[in-house]
Write an enzyme that holds these catalytic residues in place. Structure first.
Site, short mmCIF file in Angstrom:
data_model
loop_
_atom_site.label_atom_id
_atom_site.label_comp_id
_atom_site.label_asym_id
_atom_site.label_seq_id
_atom_site.Cartn_x
_atom_site.Cartn_y
_atom_site.Cartn_z
N ASP A 1 0.81 -1.22 0.00
CA ASP A 1 0.00 0.00 0.00
C ASP A 1 0.85 1.28 0.00
OD1 ASP A 1 0.80 -0.92 2.44
OD2 ASP A 1 -1.00 -0.36 3.53
N THR A 2 1.73 1.38 -0.97
CA THR A 2 2.42 2.64 -1.25
C THR A 2 1.36 3.68 -1.61
OG1 THR A 2 4.40 1.52 -2.05
CG2 THR A 2 4.02 3.75 -2.86
N VAL A 3 1.60 4.95 -1.29
CA VAL A 3 0.63 6.00 -1.62
C VAL A 3 1.22 6.94 -2.66
CG1 VAL A 3 -0.39 5.89 0.68
CG2 VAL A 3 1.39 7.60 0.19
#
Length: 396
Positions: free
Chosen positions: A239-241
């Site tokens: 879950d990189t943003v």
């Protein structure tokens, strides 16, 4: 399977929205959301679009609301900047700060812990107008890594340092931390950046590794260690943003931030910090008809080896953006010979492209920019949100 969504619109002073179903392609189920411009209103000098993502992976139902809320807040933060007259690069940095501050995202606060139980973050930002880039890798002790990346970018734009030295665009580890503090970015103790969610995940993953160490030696041990590692770093941990923005002047910018894979080796730097891998932004020029901005998420090693952000940006110069992205994801990522040995290729992208509208009878009341947003992922889900400067609230 590729999941892909397309959004297209004309950026003006006022927007009316409508939705239209698109036929599904052989590779994916797809749909479009279109916004039609309203020419009955006079331009008010305020415009822009933002698209954000909270990562490609698996987003549990228990946290779904939190992911949606933070995407909405990030969109609003960027739009507030655009309304205040900020350029795209300033607005995209503002969106990333909001995403990093959420304890539910794997970026900044609440990032994954590495093997040593420490938080090391990666982030980068690119300005499509100047083509300058700033990045930090394996950075500890700074609450908002994107602020350091953005400061590196802005300092580089000032030109050479004393004695003709070239300013850095990418710093890692202790050097990145010290540079940040010396440039007025306050430090934050690493233990203050951990949350109950990240600590719980670390303890759970550590127990799995300890159990693997106790297994029988030989082939079975190696096999089970590999399986444990794959499960620990599965799609739920990617879950990189990130965010992409276009401002009223048509400038684009992109940014990405990540705490990296769970239980990663200390010092590991993922795609979020690598040039052409985590994000890409490039204004239209003589060679390119469209301005493009891309932000990625997924398994960093897969994204680094394929330079997916830059590949998707280049693909957006094709006439059909929807088909171009499908082909780029399939040919440059999923079926790439570079990743032929991988069992699962995990990744996702958000893409923006835009160009100036040209009317048969130019009017002072119509100076629009045609904007298209698309996103694609090979993971179970990808949480995204978008908003124009004329919208009252973000859409998911």
């Amino acid at each position: 399977m590729i999941g892909l969504t397309n959004y297209a619109g004309v950026m003006e002073s006022l927007m009316n929205s409508a939705e239209e179903k698109q036929p599904s392609s052989p590779l994916t189920n797809s749909w479009a959301k279109k916004q039609e411009s309203s020419k009955s209103q006079k331009p008010n000098g305020v415009g822009g679009f933002v698209l954000v993502h909270a990562g490609a992976g698996y987003h549990s139902e228990s946290k779904a609301k939190e992911y949606k809320h933070v995407c909405k807040r990030a969109c609003q933060r960027a739009v507030d900047q655009l309304k205040a007259g900020a350029l795209a690069v300033e607005a995209v940095a503002a969106a990333l700060v909001e995403l990093e501050d959420s304890p539910f995202t794997n970026a900044g606060m609440g990032s994954n812990l590495n093997l040593s139980g420490e938080i090391e973050c990666d982030a980068s930002i690119m300005d499509g107008k100047s083509l300058h880039f700033g990045a930090v890798g394996a950075l500890s002790g700074i609450r908002n890594p994107v602020m350091v990346a953005n400061r590196l970018l802005s300092e580089a734009q000032k030109g050479k340092l004393s004695a003709g030295r070239i300013p850095p665009c990418f710093l890692v580890g202790r050097g990145a931390h010290d540079w940040a503090v010396s440039h007025g970015i306050p430090p934050c103790p690493s233990d203050k950046m951990a949350t109950k969610f990240s600590l719980s995940a670390y303890k759970r993953n550590k127990r799995k590794m300890e159990l693997a160490e106790k297994m029988d030696t030989g082939h079975n041990q190696t096999k089970k260690r590999r399986q444990s590692s794959e499960n620990g770093n599965g799609s739920g941990c990617l879950d990189t943003v990130g965010a992409v923005v276009v401002d009223l002047e048509g400038n684009v910018a992109a940014a990405v931030s990540s705490g990296g894979l769970a239980m990663k080796h200390p010092g590991r730097v993922g795609q979020a910090a690598h040039y052409g891998c985590g994000c890409w932004a490039e204004n239209a020029c003589n060679m390119n008809s469209y301005s493009t901005a891309v932000s990625t998420s997924g398994c960093g090693e897969h994204l680094i080896r394929t330079m997916l952000a830059r590949e998707c940006s280049a693909a957006m110069q094709s006439e059909d953006a929807h088909q171009a992205l499908l082909e780029a994801m399939q040919n440059k990522f999923i079926s790439s010979p570079i990743l032929a040995s991988e069992d699962r290729v995990l990744g996702g992208v958000i893409v923006l492209r835009c160009c100036r509208c040209v009317e048969a009878q130019p009017s002072q009341n119509f100076q629009g920019i045609l904007v298209e947003f698309l996103w694609s992922h090979t993971t179970e889900s990808m949480c995204v949100g978008y908003m124009s400067a004329q919208d009252s609230k973000a859409k998911l």
